[in-house]
Motif scaffolding. Structure first.
Motif, short mmCIF file in Angstrom:
data_model
loop_
_atom_site.label_atom_id
_atom_site.label_comp_id
_atom_site.label_asym_id
_atom_site.label_seq_id
_atom_site.Cartn_x
_atom_site.Cartn_y
_atom_site.Cartn_z
N UNK A 60 -5.25 54.82 -11.36
CA UNK A 60 -5.12 53.45 -11.86
C UNK A 60 -5.11 52.47 -10.69
N UNK A 61 -4.40 52.83 -9.61
CA UNK A 61 -4.37 51.97 -8.43
C UNK A 61 -5.78 51.80 -7.86
N UNK A 89 -15.41 53.06 -14.14
CA UNK A 89 -14.52 52.18 -14.90
C UNK A 89 -14.34 50.85 -14.17
N UNK A 90 -14.12 50.95 -12.84
CA UNK A 90 -13.86 49.74 -12.07
C UNK A 90 -15.10 48.84 -12.03
N UNK A 109 -10.59 48.56 -6.80
CA UNK A 109 -12.05 48.41 -6.78
C UNK A 109 -12.47 47.26 -7.69
N UNK A 110 -11.74 47.09 -8.80
CA UNK A 110 -12.03 45.95 -9.67
C UNK A 110 -11.85 44.64 -8.91
N UNK A 111 -10.74 44.55 -8.19
CA UNK A 111 -10.45 43.33 -7.43
C UNK A 111 -11.54 43.06 -6.40
N UNK A 147 -16.57 53.24 -1.96
CA UNK A 147 -15.17 52.83 -1.80
C UNK A 147 -14.23 53.84 -2.45
N UNK A 148 -14.62 54.32 -3.64
CA UNK A 148 -13.71 55.20 -4.37
C UNK A 148 -13.51 56.53 -3.66
#
Lengths: 264, 266
Positions: free
Chosen positions: B142-143, B85-86, B148-150, B212-213
């Motif tokens: 969600x966090x 998702x990210x 990861x999106x950032x 990272x996740x």
């Protein structure tokens, strides 16, 4: 004639099918993941508001706190420097094992590859968890964690450099009667020295970033302060620490880029 | 002739030999200071090595009860889903940022603004971002996704912007010359030139995001990291090594997939 009008397409039918299939799979996986995580869009909607709230609490940064950050910051730099030095010492034999032209046999080649892979797959913070158990809490654990994480990176890239050297020179040194150590020093090392310096400086730059988080698991550095400030909701102090980290990281990036420019 | 005897010395990158030795001395002095500052005396290291061997014995063999194994699988799936998702949200946000951070496409103020944002995103480690985001949006996946999106935006926009700066202006001019609107110029002049790189970069970043996740859970942002931390805190080292094994395995698979896809596109 109507049959004259032909259409040009970039891909033939088979590749078009493959590409659409790829997109479809990606879409299904994305939607599936979203569903799996069970997040309503409502939750995602609140994110900008929450982040905004956090930022407004961080402003202005607590300038008075800056004095307390100096010591942990220096500790962070020590961890990064020592970790990089340790990694370099460990990475040279690993690189020699993982390079096809210098490794003694198949088994040692695979040993080198396994070390590289394991080191790279395990994140710095996980290495830190392990070494806090071994060395106790504190910066020594952090430095060793940084070293273990960097071995894979340096070993892999240095190994690739060694694979590309001119082996004629190595044979010439051997033919003159050099011992294996001498062959290494005079046949191989001079050829990879620029890469060695460049990669070490590059990794040092990455290690400065990585060593800022070690404090979260008790392995020293500025992360300890950050963790404490966050848990105490001292958002002004958090902002100060973040600014300091930003400054150090940018400075190390500039130094690293300059040094790599010199040896290239 | 006595003066004919000359020795050759390799030139140095520092310009002068004095500077070279000064730099070497400074670096060595800094390392010595570091070793002292970190408390790396030999006796401590030897003692640590002993304990390391013991720990290695505790790690081996990796073991997990069926319930623990189920937990590894569940949380690992969560990690991978977060990364998926990210990656998508991160790339979606990266595209406009990249266009605005390309020197040849964006007006000055926008260029500096977006470059600044990219620098900030790249400077902070994912764990630091995660700890802040957890405070903002609460514990859970969600966090992790926001974190990861950032991080993705900084990495992806930077590299994509560099590719955008390297595009061939000739084909852009050609499209504009036949009367295309700015949007059409972008679609037919700029975009086709960067599509292969775009695909390669996406998969590469996806690979990094999987890594990272697996760790952001250590600070409560969802995924397998939380399980790892709990196992560590309970000294359940055989379970720890089972989790580590699972992480290495997933990371390797992701790396393999990423390498294959990138080879096909480039």
């Amino acid at each position: 004639m109507s049959s004259e009008t032909r259409e040009w397409r970039r891909f033939d039918r088979r590749r078009r099918l493959g590409r659409s299939l790829g997109w479809l799979v990606a879409l299904v996986v994305f939607v599936g993941s979203w569903q799996f995580l069970d997040m309503r869009l409502v939750a995602a909607e609140t994110v900008p508001r929450e982040v905004n709230d956090l930022l407004s609490r961080m402003y202005p940064p607590d300038v008075a706190y800056a004095g307390e950050v100096v010591a942990p910051l220096i500790e962070t730099l020590h961890i990064a420097a020592l970790g990089t030095a340790g990694a370099l010492v460990l990475a040279v034999p690993v690189a020699l094992l993982a390079a096809e032209n210098t490794t003694p046999n198949r088994a040692t080649y695979w040993l080198g590859k396994v070390i590289v892979t394991v080191s790279r797959s395990v994140n710095t913070i996980v290495w830190a968890l392990i070494f806090v158990v071994v060395f106790g809490a504190g910066p020594l654990a952090g430095a060793v964690a940084i070293a273990f994480r960097s071995v894979g990176f340096l070993g892999k890239l240095l190994g690739e450099e060694i694979e590309e050297i001119d082996f004629g020179q190595v044979e010439a040194v051997e033919a003159a009667g050099a011992s294996p150590v001498q062959t290494l020093l005079y046949g191989i090392l001079p050829q990879v020295k620029p890469a060695l310096v460049g990669l070490s400086v590059y990794r040092w730059d990455i290690n400065v970033r990585d060593s800022t988080i070690l404090g979260f698991v008790g392995a020293g550095g500025i992360g300890v302060q950050l963790f404490r400030a966050v848990n105490a909701f001292a958002w002004g102090s958090v902002a100060t620490i973040l600014l300091v980290i930003l400054g150090v990281v940018i400075a190390s990036e500039v130094i690293s880029a300059y040094a790599r420019g010199l040896v290239r | 002739m006595a003066a004919g005897e000359r020795t050759w010395q390799r030139p140095t990158v520092f310009g002068r030999r004095g500077i070279k030795w000064a730099v070497y001395a400074a670096v060595v002095a800094f390392f010595a200071w570091s070793a002292w500052g970190v408390g790396a005396d030999p006796s401590r290291i030897v003692r640590g090595l002993g304990r390391g061997v013991t720990l290695l014995g505790d790690f081996f063999p990796p073991d997990a009860t069926p319930r623990q194994a189920q937990r590894i699988v569940d949380k690992m799936v969560e990690s991978v889903a977060m990364a998926m998702v990210a990656t998508v949200t991160g790339i979606a946000l990266s595209v406009p940022v990249a266009f605005m951070a390309a020197e040849n496409l964006a007006p000055r103020p926008l260029y500096y603004l977006n470059r600044g944002f990219i620098s900030i995103s790249r400077a902070f480690n994912a764990i630091i971002v995660a700890i802040l985001v957890v405070k903002a949006v609460g514990l859970g996946p969600l966090a992790g996704i926001v974190t990861i999106t950032f991080k993705t935006v900084g990495f992806f926009s930077k590299l994509l912007a560099e590719d955008l700066e390297d595009i061939d202006a000739g084909s852009v001019d050609a499209v504009r010359a036949v009367g295309a609107s700015p949007l059409q110029t972008l679609c037919y002049g700029v975009v086709p030139q960067i599509v292969p790189r775009f695909a390669g970069l996406s998969v590469y970043r996806w690979d990094i995001n999987i890594r990272t996740s697996t760790v952001v859970g250590i600070v409560g942002a969802g995924g397998i990291g939380s399980v790892l931390l709990t196992a560590f805190n309970r000294y359940d080292y055989q379970y720890v090594s089972a989790i580590l094994l699972a992480i290495v395995l997933v990371v390797l698979v992701a790396e393999g997939v990423s390498a294959v896809v990138r080879r096909r596109y480039q």
